[in-house]
Write an enzyme that holds these catalytic residues in place. Structure first.
Site, PDB file in Angstrom:
ATOM      1  N   ASP A 261      34.834  53.423  42.279  1.00 18.86           N
ATOM      2  CA  ASP A 261      34.419  52.900  43.572  1.00 18.86           C
ATOM      3  C   ASP A 261      34.599  51.378  43.505  1.00 18.86           C
ATOM      4  O   ASP A 261      34.692  50.787  42.429  1.00 18.86           O
ATOM      5  CB  ASP A 261      32.974  53.285  43.913  1.00 18.86           C
ATOM      6  CG  ASP A 261      32.721  53.208  45.427  1.00 18.86           C
ATOM      7  OD1 ASP A 261      33.516  52.553  46.146  1.00 18.86           O
ATOM      8  OD2 ASP A 261      31.730  53.796  45.902  1.00 18.86           O
TER       9      ASP A 261
HETATM   10  C1  BGC Z   1      32.361  52.822  49.247  1.00 13.41           C
HETATM   11  C2  BGC Z   1      33.522  53.787  49.192  1.00 13.41           C
HETATM   12  C3  BGC Z   1      34.714  53.179  49.889  1.00 13.41           C
HETATM   13  C4  BGC Z   1      35.043  51.844  49.258  1.00 13.41           C
HETATM   14  C5  BGC Z   1      36.241  51.158  49.885  1.00 13.41           C
HETATM   15  C6  BGC Z   1      32.730  51.428  48.807  1.00 13.41           C
HETATM   16  O1  BGC Z   1      31.719  50.528  49.127  1.00 13.41           O
HETATM   17  O2  BGC Z   1      31.288  53.324  48.469  1.00 13.41           O
HETATM   18  O3  BGC Z   1      33.175  55.001  49.799  1.00 13.41           O
HETATM   19  O4  BGC Z   1      35.812  54.057  49.826  1.00 13.41           O
HETATM   20  O5  BGC Z   1      33.922  50.997  49.409  1.00 13.41           O
HETATM   21  O6  BGC Z   1      35.947  50.764  51.177  1.00 13.41           O
END
Ligand code: BGC
Length: 719
Positions: A261
């Protein structure tokens, strides 16, 4: 003659899969050879460049060898707009997309075919936008109703999640776009998500939190997966050997890429050796990422082997072979009428009729002369809002617009805002600002309600209030909405209340006060059209709640046991008793049970039977029942099949969902519904033996319209 042809047919049947497997193997071998040839030509620096972000959503490729970077984008609401470093809009003119209904709306349809269409259409949009990894679907279990991302996720049940998520993955990947299933694993709260460690017993991990991930890998064949921000048993998910190597890549045979993530990587050597493949994040300088210069150094020092690096690169090239570099890929399309139809169908099937005591719904549109539409949610849009992924929607039909589109032109529709919906959270602090009840707006709304024949009152949350990175403080309706409800109901009893939200709210008082309640969601570009069609009866509502609405937060397992949000550790003390499993086992009556939802018609369940009474472990239970539409409208019903294991050797939930089917039944008609449960689906996870065990003995089969309303039961025996 017939007999002579038989051996030939039999050998063909035996040969066909063999030929197919052989062809597939040689295809796989050719791909592996191609990948090996590329890996041989890459320098260590080039390999490392492929393993970390070099922009918000991308990684570097190797231009010298025509290898592109990985280009990812959010999901799950649709393909996210283009953003710049710092997350500001790129102000691009080619990045508007279709806004699909949120995750819990999709789950409320209980319709795997719609989940496939959602994935398929979003995959087409991703391809048109040249985003080859969609960061979707997202389906962490709804452990607490307060989780800020409940609206993005699916449900509280592992089986329902698995059935839907597998289809979304297949849909996305049908477009040669990789699905990235997220967040692996146990990202069940946003409070302290970057630090909190989940303590959980192995049985709950295996039976509740992992099954949908497993299904998307082993059945859905998802090409990528995102590690969660949190820790499991003290170890960050992005460097958790047990989750990534033992389970995912080992037991499930995952061949694709583990992507962190964003900003969720915390080490170089540990993460690289324990199974993380690509480090993503949003803040430059990218060369100082754990998987950039420090990884190069670690390889040179012998702390991470070249083989480990090569394995990651091979995985990336393998995913690219299916996506960016796939042969004859589909061409992609965006904002098409077909995509709008999918968004409409999901929205229409997601809306849940909670109460219709006076049969006010469906509206008799020809007779109504004046309607007051009240509440900010009638004019609110949900494609953007809060922190996290949204969509720059090409269009979004609000509820008010939908009613104007669909109601008789002679019906006068007047709108009053009723409440202001301002919610601001100050990033990285606990501070929030929220608008309160506004007496002037309430007075104006009540006066409009009084002077109108019928009122449709919209309340609930919005996407500023329900958001990634923070949980809701409680279940109360925000913005002083209850005061508005009280005033409007006092002014006009002929009122329908539409609550919009992506998660449970405390609507106890509304349930007592009101005879007609409809639940809607952040329902995508076609929101208003779908809602108006449900209210006017063009569509008979068929949504069923994908989670339990507690009557009080303290009823919910994590809260009853004081096991949320934890401090640096959150202990899942409820174990396997999540959602309705807890409510039913502990005999607690919720406000609305899991699987609940009414229709304009009524259904009668009869003649539940199984094809046999005694089964062996490798067999499939085939259940049938008759479903009769006994009312005045044709409509869809979702039949839910739960099992109960009396006198088990281990703790069992009172009910576990094992099969469901959504069927259309014309008024007056009877259909036969067939449900199948593989006997191995009845297994529990034996922690001592680290194995799934199908316990012999008697099992009750319970079939009904919700977890609380069972209409037919029978029992079978497993040898
Ligand atoms: C989220 C993800 C997301 C990523 C990119 C993170 O803060 O937890 O679900 O895909 O950001 O935007």
């Amino acid at each position: 003659m017939k007999h002579k042809a038989l051996p030939f047919l039999v050998s063909l049947l035996i040969l066909f899969p063999t030929c197919f497997i052989a062809a597939q193997t040689s295809k796989d071998q050719i791909i592996a050879q191609k990948i090996n040839a590329i890996v041989k030509q890459l320098t260590l620096e080039e390999k490392i460049a492929m393993l970390h972000a070099n922009s918000i959503f991308g990684t570097a490729g190797v231009p010298r060898l025509n290898i592109p970077g990985l280009m990812t984008d959010d999901g799950p609401l649709g393909v996210r707009e283009d953003v710049l470093e710092g997350w500001g809009s790129a102000n691009s003119t080619t990045d508007s997309a279709l806004f699909f209904p949120n995750g819990s709306a999709l789950a409320a349809t209980w319709n795997p075919q719609l989940s496939y269409r959602y994935g398929h259409d979003m995959g087409e949009e991703a391809r048109a936008r040249k985003k080859y990894v969609m960061l979707a679907p997202a389906f962490n279990i709804a452990r607490t109703p307060l989780n800020g991302r409940t609206y993005e996720y699916l449900s509280e049940d592992p089986f329902l999640n698995a059935q839907l998520a597998v289809q979304s993955v297949k849909g996305i990947q049908s477009q040669n776009i990789a699905a990235c299933v997220k967040h692996y694993a146990l990202n069940n709260q946003e409070i302290e998500r970057g630090k909190v460690s989940v303590e959980i017993n192995e049985r709950a991990l295996q039976e509740i939190y992992l099954p949908a991930f497993k299904a998307t890998i082993t059945e859905g064949n998802a090409w990528t997966i995102m590690s969660a921000y949190n820790k499991l048993r003290g170890v960050y998910c992005s460097e958790n050997e047990y989750l990534l190597k033992t389970i995912l890549k080992g037991q499930w045979g995952f061949k694709g890429i583990v992507i962190s993530d964003w900003g969720g990587t915390h080490s170089t050597v540990t993460a690289a050796n324990n199974g993380l493949d690509v480090e993503m994040g949003s803040n430059p300088p990218y060369h100082s990422y754990y998987f950039a210069d420090p990884l190069l150094k670690a390889v040179k020092e012998g702390k991470v082997s070249v083989q480990t690096i090569d394995e990651k690169v091979r995985r990336i090239l393998w995913v690219m072979h299916h996506t960016t570099l796939s042969e004859n890929p589909p061409s992609g399309s965006i904002n098409t009428a077909a995509h709008s139809k999918t968004a409409y169908d999901i929205a229409a099937e997601s809306i849940v009729l909670l109460k219709n005591e006076k049969h006010l719904l469906p509206l008799n549109t020809a007779k109504i002369k004046s309607i007051a539409v009240i509440g900010d949610n009638a004019i609110h849009t949900y494609h953007l809002g809060g922190f996290g992924a949204g969509v720059k929607a090409k269009y979004e039909v609000t509820a008010l617009k939908g009613l104007e589109n669909k109601l008789d032109k002679n019906t006068s529709i007047k709108f009053a805002q009723g409440y202001r919906a301002i919610y601001k959270a100050i990033w990285n602090t606990d501070k929030t600002e929220m608008s309160k009840a506004d007496p002037a707006l309430i007075t104006e709304a009540a006066a409009l309600a009084k002077s109108s024949e019928l009122t449709i009152l919209f309340v609930g949350g919005n996407r500023d209030y329900e958001s990634e990175s923070r949980d809701r403080p409680n279940l109360s309706l925000p913005f002083g909405e209850q005061e508005l409800v009280d005033a409007v109901l006092a002014a006009n009893a002929n009122t329908i209340i539409v609550v919009v939200g992506g998660a449970p709210y405390d609507i106890n008082k509304i349930k007592q006060q009101s005879h007609t309640i409809v639940w809607s969601w952040y329902n995508g570009s076609e929101n208003g059209n779908a809602l108006a069609d449900v209210l006017t009866g063009k569509v008979n509502p068929s949504g069923k709640l994908p989670f339990t609405f507690p009557a009080d937060l303290k009823q919910s397992p994590a809260h009853a046991l004081n096991a949320y949000p934890g401090d640096s550790v959150v202990t899942y003390q409820e174990g396997i008793l999540v959602g309705y499993r807890w409510f039913d086992t502990k005999k607690i009556e919720p406000l609305y049970p899991f699987g609940y939802g009414l229709s304009y018609t009524s259904f009668a369940y009869s003649d539940l039977n199984t094809n046999k009474k005694i089964y062996r472990a490798n067999e499939t239970i085939k259940a049938t029942l008759q479903l009769t539409n006994t009312g005045n409208f044709s409509g869809k019903e979702t039949i839910q099949l739960y099992i109960n294991k009396p006198s088990s050797a281990v703790e069992r939930a009172d009910k576990e969902l094992k099969a469901f089917k959504k069927v259309m039944v014309q008024k007056g008609a009877t259909v036969e519904v067939k449900l199948e449960i593989p006997v191995k689906g009845l297994a529990y996870y034996d922690t001592q033996k680290a194995k799934w065990i199908v316990e012999p003995g008697v099992y009750k089969i319970l079939v009904g319209e919700s977890s609380a309303k069972i209409h037919q039961t029978t029992s079978i025996t497993i040898e």
